[in-house]
Design an enzyme around this catalytic site. Structure first.
Site, mmCIF file in Angstrom:
data_model
loop_
_atom_site.group_PDB
_atom_site.id
_atom_site.type_symbol
_atom_site.label_atom_id
_atom_site.label_comp_id
_atom_site.label_asym_id
_atom_site.label_seq_id
_atom_site.Cartn_x
_atom_site.Cartn_y
_atom_site.Cartn_z
ATOM 1 N N LYS A 13 0.822 -1.213 0.000
ATOM 2 C CA LYS A 13 0.000 0.000 0.000
ATOM 3 C C LYS A 13 0.862 1.272 0.000
ATOM 4 O O LYS A 13 0.635 2.174 -0.815
ATOM 5 C CB LYS A 13 -0.841 -0.100 1.275
ATOM 6 N N ARG A 88 -9.539 3.268 8.580
ATOM 7 C CA ARG A 88 -9.246 1.885 8.929
ATOM 8 C C ARG A 88 -10.411 1.236 9.665
ATOM 9 O O ARG A 88 -10.332 0.067 10.037
ATOM 10 C CB ARG A 88 -8.018 1.859 9.837
ATOM 11 N N ARG A 127 10.280 -6.877 5.912
ATOM 12 C CA ARG A 127 10.343 -5.444 5.596
ATOM 13 C C ARG A 127 11.358 -4.711 6.479
ATOM 14 O O ARG A 127 11.467 -4.963 7.677
ATOM 15 C CB ARG A 127 8.963 -4.816 5.794
ATOM 16 N N ARG A 160 10.839 -2.017 11.681
ATOM 17 C CA ARG A 160 9.891 -1.279 12.524
ATOM 18 C C ARG A 160 9.524 -2.146 13.720
ATOM 19 O O ARG A 160 9.357 -3.345 13.573
ATOM 20 C CB ARG A 160 8.608 -1.012 11.718
ATOM 21 N N ARG A 171 -1.687 -7.418 14.136
ATOM 22 C CA ARG A 171 -2.071 -6.413 13.139
ATOM 23 C C ARG A 171 -2.950 -7.020 12.060
ATOM 24 O O ARG A 171 -3.883 -6.388 11.578
ATOM 25 C CB ARG A 171 -0.824 -5.808 12.499
#
Ligand code: ADP
Ligand code: ZN
Length: 218
Positions: A13, A88, A127, A160, A171
């Protein structure tokens, strides 16, 4: 043009949002980035948000909605924008509709990034992001040339806190429970455009741009 980009964590995204921001000169409003900047700066908003983010939960609607309402009042939003990470929840989507309706405005299209569930976990756990410029990498799919060093700015490339495996699971649960229902919400308005991001991001972008063309938005 006012766009929303919607997709699970790790769907790509953010990367797609950056592409659309640059190509179509849009303001890019990433609620995740705003929260992270506040956490880094140690602001009261950041201190509050961090407890939720590190647990893989959503920051409360009231906090998030006010933050976005303020951001949308800034001058650069006049040229059009892409909302990344907001809304969201259904409550956030309804609040956004109300905010815009006050000025006779509405969202033009919702770019929905589609990725298979199996793919997502691998992408998120691999990531890495640059602490300095925010550029996104992946240890498997898009490694930095020198380990831990950003190709574009030389900054530190790190994981992160909320990309650690224990948080990713939470999540994803949050995404399916709260955010996925938005696809239906916007589908009913007839403004969803789908992009398949299971493989080549260029193909995904082409599909999204074809959808925008079909709606005469580009
Ligand atoms: P991703 O899409 O990869 O999960 P983001 O950078 O968009 O990451 O968001 C990181 C975290 O910030 C989310 O897991 C959530 O805790 C918080 N957050 C971001 N946007 C919102 C929002 N609109 N409402 C509530 N919490 C949010
Ligand atoms: Zn960098």
């Amino acid at each position: 043009m006012k766009l929303i980009i919607l997709g699970a964590p790790g769907s790509g995204k953010g990367t797609s949002a950056t592409y659309f921001r640059e190509k179509y000169n849009l303001a890019h409003i990433s609620t995740g980035d705003i929260f992270r900047a506040n956490i880094k700066g140690g602001t009261p908003l950041g201190i509050e948000a961090k407890t939720y983010i590190d647990a893989g939960k959503l920051v409360p609607d009231s906090v998030t909605i006010n933050m976005v309402a303020d951001r949308l009042k800034e001058d650069d939003c006049k040229k059009g924008y892409i909302l990344d990470g907001f809304p969201r929840t259904i409550a956030q989507a309804e609040a956004l509709d109300e905010m815009l309706a006050k000025n006779g405005e509405a969202i033009d299209a919702v770019l929905s990034i589609v990725v298979a569930d199996e793919t997502i976990k691998g992408r998120v756990s691999g990531r890495r992001v640059c602490e300095k410029c925010g550029e996104s990498y992946n240890v498997t799919f898009r490694p930095t040339k020198v380990e831990g060093v950003c190709d574009s700015c030389g900054g530190n490339v790190v994981q992160r806190d909320d990309d650690k495996p224990e948080t990713v699971e939470a999540r994803l649960k949050t995404y399916y429970a709260n955010t996925q229902p938005l696809i239906d919400f916007y589908d009913k308005k007839g403004i969803i455009i789908e992009g398949d991001n299971n493989n080549d991001p260029a193909v995904c972008r082409e599909q999204l741009e074809a959808g925008l063309k079909a709606k005469n938005l580009i």
